[in-house]
Motif scaffolding. Structure first.
Motif, short mmCIF file in Angstrom:
data_model
loop_
_atom_site.label_atom_id
_atom_site.label_comp_id
_atom_site.label_asym_id
_atom_site.label_seq_id
_atom_site.Cartn_x
_atom_site.Cartn_y
_atom_site.Cartn_z
N GLY A 416 -88.30 6.76 -30.74
CA GLY A 416 -89.22 7.54 -29.91
C GLY A 416 -89.05 9.03 -30.13
O GLY A 416 -90.05 9.77 -30.18
N HIS A 417 -87.82 9.51 -30.24
CA HIS A 417 -87.58 10.93 -30.53
C HIS A 417 -88.25 11.35 -31.83
O HIS A 417 -88.91 12.40 -31.91
N ILE A 418 -88.07 10.54 -32.87
CA ILE A 418 -88.62 10.88 -34.19
C ILE A 418 -90.14 10.91 -34.17
O ILE A 418 -90.77 11.85 -34.69
N ILE A 419 -90.76 9.90 -33.56
CA ILE A 419 -92.23 9.85 -33.51
C ILE A 419 -92.77 11.03 -32.71
O ILE A 419 -93.82 11.60 -33.05
N ASN A 420 -92.09 11.42 -31.64
CA ASN A 420 -92.53 12.56 -30.85
C ASN A 420 -92.56 13.83 -31.68
O ASN A 420 -93.48 14.66 -31.56
N ILE A 421 -91.57 14.01 -32.54
CA ILE A 421 -91.53 15.19 -33.42
C ILE A 421 -92.74 15.19 -34.36
O ILE A 421 -93.40 16.23 -34.54
N PHE A 422 -93.06 14.04 -34.94
CA PHE A 422 -94.22 13.95 -35.83
C PHE A 422 -95.51 14.22 -35.07
O PHE A 422 -96.46 14.81 -35.61
N GLY A 423 -95.58 13.80 -33.80
CA GLY A 423 -96.76 14.08 -32.99
C GLY A 423 -96.97 15.56 -32.77
O GLY A 423 -98.10 16.08 -32.84
N LEU A 424 -95.88 16.30 -32.50
CA LEU A 424 -95.97 17.75 -32.32
C LEU A 424 -96.36 18.45 -33.62
O LEU A 424 -97.13 19.43 -33.62
N MET A 425 -95.85 17.95 -34.74
CA MET A 425 -96.23 18.50 -36.03
C MET A 425 -97.72 18.27 -36.30
O MET A 425 -98.42 19.16 -36.80
N GLY A 426 -98.21 17.08 -35.95
CA GLY A 426 -99.64 16.80 -36.10
C GLY A 426 -100.49 17.71 -35.23
O GLY A 426 -101.54 18.20 -35.66
N ALA A 427 -100.03 17.97 -33.99
CA ALA A 427 -100.76 18.88 -33.10
C ALA A 427 -100.80 20.29 -33.68
O ALA A 427 -101.83 20.98 -33.58
#
Length: 571
Positions: A416-427
């Motif tokens: 979950g931590h890793i996916i959250n980081i990728f989500g912020l990068m996508g934003a």
């Protein structure tokens, strides 16, 4: 000496409880006859909660002329209250008043809040004159208008807080069989998701396209029906009496250990007070543990701890070894729990900032339909629900069949931590594209104009962050429920809510700091660098993930015999 009177003390401790349990069983009602009352109440109250909270940011900006960045701070604080107050409501119900009075009282408080929302939306003197969004000449709310607004938000948040968790506990308490309780929880979450989806679509659409007063008025009606329905079912409910706060024993351990702080010499197991529990023999063989040895003093028997009859008893000077070990368990898990605070910060910032982005973008879906800005959070919600279903029904069984072992809670949290980081990068990447369109069409310094870029691009980061939540939060609940001591099992599920509350309270502080130090967050985000804010959050997420790995490496499962590394699967 303890063995000489153990039988007497054990009888004194167990007999009243057995009589009380028998009396409770005889007078108990409950069962499936209570289901329509409780589920109907939950449906209405969840509809109400979503009806005011999901579109609050838009209401503050468009109807109260609150500057966008200030509105995001208010929004984050309110969301923090929405996650903190349920914890307080659950503790109040379990420890002091019981579930029925808490739900009834705070459902009425929620009704008062919705009436206040309706009044602010329909009486023009309760809000400033309208103007273009992000305009620099808008009339700001007066102190009186701000006061009424904050009172409205407080009532609405209190109403949500006193009912959200408490009604779940009360509903499960109507059933004796675990299978029935499991079925109730399935319906509970289905009702919660279904009502939230209605709020994020139908009510938000009415507020944005028909009338704010009508949208809030529907919430008033739903709240009234819920309250009446809940009270009508009173004679069918099984009402469990509160047992006192489990946190009292934690305080007693700290006080007792401090009182005996001068007794630092080594003692044997026979010098400690184990009490008379079902795990009495097992505890004598294995406890007290050597970690946090200072706390062991709380269970050390001294002459001053004896009562007039010569027996030892739990007090503010003497605790059982079990109570000491319960506190040690909490201390061990707190560092790991704290790694989730950043998730609350990033989710709070992201959910408010993405709504600001949606307000400036093209939200049309076809020539005649325009998606409300507040509805975009529905995509985050749907991604979370769908990811939970996929993980539970497909990913976990597949992983178990291939690896012959299952994902541990620590693994799910780490993913979950890793996916959250990728989500912020996508934003950040999508915001960079949006700002490029702003510069290409020379829209800087022109508030209220729509950027010719589809807001559906925001679905991508919303979905990624939602998937991350689908891994992180169920993993966290599973870890806390598995590792928390038995006396705090009911509190363990509220730890995620408390974590989110702290993160959401810190979110405005981060936003304010960025606003003061940089020029990234002006009132008109077309003139700022919101992409840099997302990149900053992504970098902080990487640092936080490193902190998580350290905490996971140091953490040892108490209720699992073996684990392979910090993120390794348990057998």
């Amino acid at each position: 000496m303890e063995s000489q009177h153990s039988e007497r003390e054990l009888h004194a401790l167990t007999t009243p409880n057995e009589e009380g349990e028998q009396a409770t069983k005889e007078s108990k009602q409950g069962g499936w006859i209570t289901f329509p009352f409780i589920t109907g109440t939950l449906m209405g109250l969840t509809l109400v909660a979503g009806g005011w909270s999901s579109n609050l940011l838009v209401y503050l900006i468009t109807e109260f002329n609150v500057k966008s960045i200030t509105a995001t701070k208010i929004y984050s604080i309110v969301l923090g209250c929405n996650f903190l107050f349920p914890v307080a409501g659950a503790v109040m119900a379990d420890s002091f008043l019981g579930s029925f009075p808490v739900v009834a009282i705070f459902a009425f408080v929620s009704l008062l809040g919705m009436i206040m929302f309706t009044l602010t939306a329909t009486i023009h003197s309760l809000r400033p004159q309208g103007c273009a969004v992000a305009s620099y000449t808008c009339e700001t709310p007066s102190n009186l208008q701000y006061g009424i607004l904050f009172m409205t938000l407080l009532l609405a948040s209190l109403g949500l807080g006193g009912t959200r968790f408490t009604i779940a506990t009360m509903g499960a308490g109507q059933f004796d069989k675990p299978n029935d309780q499991g079925t109730f929880f399935n319906w509970y979450f289905f009702t919660l998701y279904f009502a939230s989806a209605i709020s994020l679509t139908a009510i938000v659409y009415i507020q944005d396209n028909v009338s704010w007063g009508l949208g809030f008025g529907i919430c008033v009606i739903a709240n009234t029906i819920s309250l009446v329905l809940f009270v009508l079912g009173k004679r069918f409910y099984c009402q469990v009496k509160p047992n006192g706060s489990p946190f009292k024993s934690i305080a007693r351990v700290m006080v007792a250990a401090i009182r005996k702080r001068k007794k630092l010499e080594t003692f044997g197991r026979q010098d400690y007070y184990f009490g008379f529990t079902r795990v009495f023999i097992k505890m004598e063989d294995n406890l007290p543990t050597k970690s946090f040895r200072f706390l062991n003093l709380a269970a050390l028997k001294t002459e001053g701890d004896k009562q007039l009859n010569g027996l030892y008893a739990r007090s503010w000077k003497l605790c059982t070894v079990e109570e000491v070990e319960d506190l040690k368990t909490l201390i061990r898990i707190i560092p790991l729990w704290s790694t989730g605070i950043f998730l609350g910060i990033s989710i709070g910032n992201f959910s408010s900032l993405v709504t600001l982005q949606a307000l400036t973008m093209d939200r049309h879906l076809g020539p005649h339909f325009k998606i409300p800005a507040g509805t975009f959070l529905l995509f985050n919600f749907l991604a979370t629900v769908i990811s939970i279903l996929i993980v539970d029904r497909f990913l976990l069984p597949t992983w178990r069949n291939l690896a012959h072992r299952t994902l541990t809670p620590l693994q799910r949290i780490g993913i979950g931590h890793i996916i959250n980081i990728f989500g912020l990068m996508g934003a950040a990447l999508i915001e960079s594209r949006r700002l490029h369109v702003v510069q290409t069409h020379q829209l800087m310094g022109q508030p209220g104009l729509v950027v010719p870029m589809s807001a559906l691009w925001l679905v991508v980061p919303l979905g990624i962050v939602g998937i991350g939540e689908g891994f992180h939060f169920p993993g966290s609940v599973g870890l806390y429920y598995q590792e928390f001591p038995n006396s705090l099992k009911s509190t363990s599920s509220a730890m995620v809510s408390l974590l989110l509350a702290i993160g959401l309270y810190l979110s405005p502080a981060i936003t304010g700091l960025v606003e003061q130090i940089t020029g990234w967050l002006p009132n008109n985000i077309n003139d700022g660098r919101l992409d840099n804010v997302y990149w900053m959050l992504a970098v902080l997420g990487v640092v936080n993930f490193g902190y998580y790995l350290i905490c996971a490496k140091m953490f040892k499962y108490q209720n699992v015999e073996d684990s392979n590394g910090p993120l390794g699967p348990a057998p």
